[in-house]
Motif scaffolding. Structure first.
Motif, PDB file in Angstrom:
ATOM      1  N   GLN A 186       0.824  -1.212   0.000  1.00 44.23           N
ATOM      2  CA  GLN A 186       0.000   0.000   0.000  1.00 44.23           C
ATOM      3  C   GLN A 186       0.860   1.265   0.000  1.00 44.23           C
ATOM      4  OE1 GLN A 186       0.362  -2.115   2.499  1.00 44.23           O
ATOM      5  NE2 GLN A 186       0.409  -1.072   4.493  1.00 44.23           N
ATOM      6  N   TYR A 187       2.124   1.137   0.380  1.00 42.52           N
ATOM      7  CA  TYR A 187       3.017   2.297   0.414  1.00 42.52           C
ATOM      8  C   TYR A 187       3.822   2.458  -0.882  1.00 42.52           C
ATOM      9  CZ  TYR A 187       2.214   2.107   5.490  1.00 42.52           C
ATOM     10  OH  TYR A 187       1.645   2.078   6.735  1.00 42.52           O
ATOM     11  N   PRO A 220      -3.442  -2.252  -4.075  1.00 42.80           N
ATOM     12  CA  PRO A 220      -3.887  -1.266  -3.086  1.00 42.80           C
ATOM     13  C   PRO A 220      -3.638   0.178  -3.496  1.00 42.80           C
ATOM     14  CG  PRO A 220      -1.816  -2.221  -2.383  1.00 42.80           C
ATOM     15  CD  PRO A 220      -2.242  -2.988  -3.595  1.00 42.80           C
ATOM     16  N   VAL A 221      -2.873   0.375  -4.579  1.00 46.30           N
ATOM     17  CA  VAL A 221      -2.570   1.738  -5.040  1.00 46.30           C
ATOM     18  C   VAL A 221      -3.709   2.283  -5.895  1.00 46.30           C
ATOM     19  CG1 VAL A 221      -1.020   3.069  -6.550  1.00 46.30           C
ATOM     20  CG2 VAL A 221      -0.070   1.427  -4.902  1.00 46.30           C
TER      21      VAL A 221
END
Length: 227
Positions: A186-187, A220-221
């Protein structure tokens, strides 16, 4: 505990590689470079990934914006845009940054020797990649020979090893491995452009999207539009 320097760009591949190094039992030192790239979003992602793992994180400034032949270091060139991953060709694209991996590995080797490390991890991939010559097995084999003869630990018989855990994996396999290892995807930031959301049309976005789709895992991006 054995130590490894991990080249961390903040993208999917390098984040997965950092997770691999930790899973292999290494204390990791993350190394990122501000090389005059188009945007700083990937560095911000690298910071978040390193913080997630409570890893020592070194960011080196080495401006390569004088390399005008790359769309990643020159604002005069456009990042190619496509509608699907099938349009991404295997020839060397305009996003290739001359000697980038050579420079990064050299810095990583110096840091690794200085820290008493055993290995350098790099998230290069020679399967689903954009034609970069410095992401091929023969490049890393050649650079390993350089470390063997051109470093103190090399000539003393204990050279730093270059480890490329995802070199022969497809993007889908990388996504699955990252998920298995609990990497903080997600990061991560893979887009060549630095917008609020990933563009979804550059080579890097398309290959990433293809990997998640084939792995059956939701990325998740966030992407622009309805991607």
């Amino acid at each position: 505990m054995k130590k490894a320097v991990v080249l961390l760009s903040g993208g999917l591949d390098s984040t997965t590689t950092l997770a691999c190094a930790i899973n292999d039992g290494y204390e990791v030192i993350a190394l990122s470079m501000l090389y005059g790239q188009r945007h700083s979003k990937e560095i911000e992602s690298a910071k978040k990934v390193a913080e997630h793992y409570h890893a020592k994180h070194i960011i080196v400034e080495m401006d390569m914006s004088f390399l005008h032949s790359s769309a990643l270091t020159s604002q005069d060139l456009k990042v190619p845009s496509h509608n699907s991953a099938s349009e991404v060709k295997a020839d060397i694209p305009v996003t290739y940054v001359p000697a980038r991996n050579i420079s990064m590995l050299s810095l990583a080797a110096g840091l690794c020797e200085s820290e008493g490390g055993d290995a350098i991890y790099i998230g290069a991939n020679s399967v689903d990649y954009s034609g970069y010559p410095d992401c091929r097995p023969e490049f890393f084999e050649a650079f390993q020979k350089v470390l063997n003869v051109g470093t103190k630990c090399g000539v003393q018989g204990s050279p730093v090893k270059i480890i490329t855990p995802i070199l022969s994996m497809s993007k889908a396999e990388i996504v699955k491995l990252a998920t298995k290892l609990g990497a903080p995807l997600q990061y991560t930031w893979s887009c060549y452009n630095g917008g609020e959301k990933a563009c979804g049309h550059c080579d890097s976005c398309l290959l990433r999207l293809k990997g998640f789709a084939e792995a059956g895992i939701k990325d998740p991006v966030e992407y622009e539009g309805s991607i």
